[in-house]
Design a protein around this motif. Sequence first.
Motif, PDB file in Angstrom:
ATOM      1  N   ALA A   1       9.217 -24.989  40.523  1.00  0.00           N
ATOM      2  CA  ALA A   1       9.245 -26.434  40.757  1.00  0.00           C
ATOM      3  C   ALA A   1       7.932 -26.865  41.407  1.00  0.00           C
ATOM      4  CB  ALA A   1      10.425 -26.817  41.644  1.00  0.00           C
ATOM      5  N   ARG A   2       7.460 -27.992  41.011  1.00  0.00           N
ATOM      6  CA  ARG A   2       6.259 -28.544  41.629  1.00  0.00           C
ATOM      7  C   ARG A   2       6.600 -29.123  43.003  1.00  0.00           C
ATOM      8  NH1 ARG A   2       1.601 -29.745  39.074  1.00  0.00           N
ATOM      9  NH2 ARG A   2       1.416 -29.104  36.887  1.00  0.00           N
ATOM     10  N   PRO A   3       5.742 -28.868  44.001  1.00  0.00           N
ATOM     11  CA  PRO A   3       5.995 -29.475  45.314  1.00  0.00           C
ATOM     12  C   PRO A   3       5.855 -30.994  45.281  1.00  0.00           C
ATOM     13  CG  PRO A   3       3.885 -28.330  45.296  1.00  0.00           C
ATOM     14  CD  PRO A   3       4.562 -27.978  44.016  1.00  0.00           C
ATOM     15  N   THR A   4       4.988 -31.481  44.389  1.00  0.00           N
ATOM     16  CA  THR A   4       4.799 -32.920  44.227  1.00  0.00           C
ATOM     17  C   THR A   4       4.982 -33.268  42.758  1.00  0.00           C
ATOM     18  OG1 THR A   4       3.193 -32.945  46.043  1.00  0.00           O
ATOM     19  CG2 THR A   4       3.232 -34.864  44.547  1.00  0.00           C
ATOM     20  N   PRO A   5       5.927 -34.146  42.416  1.00  0.00           N
ATOM     21  CA  PRO A   5       6.151 -34.474  41.008  1.00  0.00           C
ATOM     22  C   PRO A   5       4.929 -35.102  40.357  1.00  0.00           C
ATOM     23  CG  PRO A   5       7.975 -35.206  42.378  1.00  0.00           C
ATOM     24  CD  PRO A   5       6.888 -34.795  43.313  1.00  0.00           C
ATOM     25  N   LEU A   6       4.792 -34.874  39.050  1.00  0.00           N
ATOM     26  CA  LEU A   6       3.721 -35.494  38.282  1.00  0.00           C
ATOM     27  C   LEU A   6       4.029 -36.961  38.011  1.00  0.00           C
ATOM     28  CD1 LEU A   6       3.228 -32.662  35.622  1.00  0.00           C
ATOM     29  CD2 LEU A   6       1.611 -33.260  37.441  1.00  0.00           C
ATOM     30  N   ALA A   7       2.996 -37.692  37.707  1.00  0.00           N
ATOM     31  CA  ALA A   7       3.198 -39.066  37.244  1.00  0.00           C
ATOM     32  C   ALA A   7       3.920 -39.029  35.908  1.00  0.00           C
ATOM     33  CB  ALA A   7       1.857 -39.771  37.113  1.00  0.00           C
ATOM     34  N   ASP A   8       4.551 -40.104  35.570  1.00  0.00           N
ATOM     35  CA  ASP A   8       5.242 -40.192  34.284  1.00  0.00           C
ATOM     36  C   ASP A   8       4.895 -41.534  33.630  1.00  0.00           C
ATOM     37  OD1 ASP A   8       6.988 -39.460  32.195  1.00  0.00           O
ATOM     38  OD2 ASP A   8       8.564 -40.713  33.071  1.00  0.00           O
ATOM     39  N   PRO A   9       4.240 -41.523  32.477  1.00  0.00           N
ATOM     40  CA  PRO A   9       3.815 -40.333  31.707  1.00  0.00           C
ATOM     41  C   PRO A   9       2.485 -39.790  32.215  1.00  0.00           C
ATOM     42  CG  PRO A   9       3.228 -42.324  30.530  1.00  0.00           C
ATOM     43  CD  PRO A   9       3.943 -42.782  31.771  1.00  0.00           C
ATOM     44  N   VAL A  10       2.041 -38.673  31.572  1.00  0.00           N
ATOM     45  CA  VAL A  10       0.718 -38.106  31.812  1.00  0.00           C
ATOM     46  C   VAL A  10      -0.089 -38.197  30.521  1.00  0.00           C
ATOM     47  CG1 VAL A  10       1.565 -36.530  33.588  1.00  0.00           C
ATOM     48  CG2 VAL A  10       1.438 -35.779  31.221  1.00  0.00           C
ATOM     49  N   SER A  11      -1.390 -38.090  30.660  1.00  0.00           N
ATOM     50  CA  SER A  11      -2.259 -38.147  29.487  1.00  0.00           C
ATOM     51  C   SER A  11      -2.668 -36.725  29.081  1.00  0.00           C
ATOM     52  CB  SER A  11      -3.507 -38.978  29.796  1.00  0.00           C
ATOM     53  OG  SER A  11      -4.359 -39.038  28.660  1.00  0.00           O
ATOM     54  N   CYS A  12      -2.479 -36.391  27.810  1.00  0.00           N
ATOM     55  CA  CYS A  12      -2.799 -35.047  27.293  1.00  0.00           C
ATOM     56  C   CYS A  12      -3.931 -35.125  26.276  1.00  0.00           C
ATOM     57  CB  CYS A  12      -1.576 -34.427  26.630  1.00  0.00           C
ATOM     58  SG  CYS A  12      -0.155 -34.227  27.729  1.00  0.00           S
ATOM     59  N   THR A  13      -4.840 -34.168  26.361  1.00  0.00           N
ATOM     60  CA  THR A  13      -5.952 -34.080  25.410  1.00  0.00           C
ATOM     61  C   THR A  13      -5.992 -32.680  24.818  1.00  0.00           C
ATOM     62  OG1 THR A  13      -7.256 -35.700  26.655  1.00  0.00           O
ATOM     63  CG2 THR A  13      -8.440 -34.295  25.100  1.00  0.00           C
ATOM     64  N   TYR A  14      -6.037 -32.620  23.502  1.00  0.00           N
ATOM     65  CA  TYR A  14      -6.117 -31.345  22.782  1.00  0.00           C
ATOM     66  C   TYR A  14      -7.427 -31.341  22.005  1.00  0.00           C
ATOM     67  CZ  TYR A  14      -1.180 -31.623  23.967  1.00  0.00           C
ATOM     68  OH  TYR A  14       0.008 -31.763  24.653  1.00  0.00           O
ATOM     69  N   ARG A  15      -8.371 -30.549  22.480  1.00  0.00           N
ATOM     70  CA  ARG A  15      -9.720 -30.568  21.921  1.00  0.00           C
ATOM     71  C   ARG A  15      -9.941 -29.372  20.995  1.00  0.00           C
ATOM     72  NH1 ARG A  15      -9.432 -29.487  27.198  1.00  0.00           N
ATOM     73  NH2 ARG A  15     -10.088 -27.367  27.733  1.00  0.00           N
ATOM     74  N   PRO A  16     -10.784 -29.538  19.972  1.00  0.00           N
ATOM     75  CA  PRO A  16     -11.053 -28.429  19.046  1.00  0.00           C
ATOM     76  C   PRO A  16     -11.603 -27.211  19.783  1.00  0.00           C
ATOM     77  CG  PRO A  16     -11.894 -30.496  18.174  1.00  0.00           C
ATOM     78  CD  PRO A  16     -11.497 -30.777  19.598  1.00  0.00           C
ATOM     79  N   ASP A  17     -11.171 -26.038  19.338  1.00  0.00           N
ATOM     80  CA  ASP A  17     -11.628 -24.802  19.980  1.00  0.00           C
ATOM     81  C   ASP A  17     -11.522 -23.655  18.981  1.00  0.00           C
ATOM     82  OD1 ASP A  17     -12.499 -23.097  22.128  1.00  0.00           O
ATOM     83  OD2 ASP A  17     -10.426 -22.437  22.330  1.00  0.00           O
ATOM     84  N   GLY A  18     -12.622 -23.368  18.281  1.00  0.00           N
ATOM     85  CA  GLY A  18     -12.662 -22.253  17.360  1.00  0.00           C
ATOM     86  C   GLY A  18     -11.857 -22.492  16.096  1.00  0.00           C
ATOM     87  N   GLN A  19     -11.639 -21.394  15.367  1.00  0.00           N
ATOM     88  CA  GLN A  19     -10.927 -21.438  14.101  1.00  0.00           C
ATOM     89  C   GLN A  19      -9.458 -21.107  14.303  1.00  0.00           C
ATOM     90  OE1 GLN A  19     -12.335 -22.253  11.087  1.00  0.00           O
ATOM     91  NE2 GLN A  19     -10.310 -22.133  10.135  1.00  0.00           N
ATOM     92  N   ALA A  20      -8.587 -21.926  13.723  1.00  0.00           N
ATOM     93  CA  ALA A  20      -7.157 -21.648  13.826  1.00  0.00           C
ATOM     94  C   ALA A  20      -6.818 -20.368  13.073  1.00  0.00           C
ATOM     95  CB  ALA A  20      -6.345 -22.818  13.285  1.00  0.00           C
ATOM     96  N   SER A  21      -5.983 -19.531  13.674  1.00  0.00           N
ATOM     97  CA  SER A  21      -5.554 -18.282  13.034  1.00  0.00           C
ATOM     98  C   SER A  21      -4.554 -18.524  11.920  1.00  0.00           C
ATOM     99  CB  SER A  21      -4.952 -17.342  14.079  1.00  0.00           C
ATOM    100  OG  SER A  21      -5.873 -17.068  15.099  1.00  0.00           O
ATOM    101  N   LYS A  22      -4.011 -19.736  11.872  1.00  0.00           N
ATOM    102  CA  LYS A  22      -3.016 -20.106  10.881  1.00  0.00           C
ATOM    103  C   LYS A  22      -3.084 -21.621  10.724  1.00  0.00           C
ATOM    104  CE  LYS A  22       1.945 -19.256  10.062  1.00  0.00           C
ATOM    105  NZ  LYS A  22       3.167 -18.670  10.681  1.00  0.00           N
TER     106      LYS A  22
END
Length: 276
Positions: free
Chosen positions: A80-101
Amino acid sequence: MPSNEQRRQAAKRKLERQMQRREEQAKRRRVITIGATIVVVIAIVVGVFYFSRSGGEPAAEQQPPQPQVNIPTELAPPPARPTPLADPVSCTYRPDGQASKPVQPPANGEVSSKGTVQATIETNQGTIPLTLDRSLAPCTVNSFISLAEQSFYEGTNCHRISTEGLQMLQCGDPTGQGSGGPGYAFDDETFPELKYGRGYLAMANSGPNTNGSQFFMVFGDAQLSPDYTVFGTISPEGLKVIDDVARAGHDGAFDSSAGGGHPKKQVTFNKVNVQA
């Protein structure tokens, strides 16, 4: 004085007795020879039987025993987190290499940090139920759900297990080598108070903010620094499956680097189902 006829009869009887003795001696020799031959044949048969049972390979009791794997039975307290996260949160998925599939990254943007998601990993060794917790790591849960829904994990093998010091099973690489991923990365969702224990589900990484598709399931001790994102827990039923794999041992392939090796009892993901 005996006559010539009497002498001939006496000589004849003597010759007959000599021939009878010789025949009896020859018969005894034949009996002895046959008996000796039988003994030799029996000895050969017994020797062949014994060799076929124990000569080609060591008997089971002669093989070196497998090292004992000591696995704690008590679950670690729920993370459990001692301090809850904000809701919602911002997520970033950045390119990283070649996908294995072939796979698409999740969309960047806001993600909820509330609630849990039930998931099951169906493997050739049994089913491993999971609870994904958005309050711990919403971006990680979002990525795991996306990969599962795109069948990214299907047909992959868990490539590493460690049974001493760090007790965990690592999975999520389609190449089965420990270097594959989904072709994107995202940031850690850790906190300094984070400690690991039996039943935790966490992301593997190659350094800060390098999360991809690989994750590990802790079935015992895990004295790690809080650098690996915990995003859920494993059910007791699922831990029984992992315990069984752990007790079978590993080949030591990673002992000189990360520790552990390939599981001797291979774990293949048939399907990952998510009730999102």
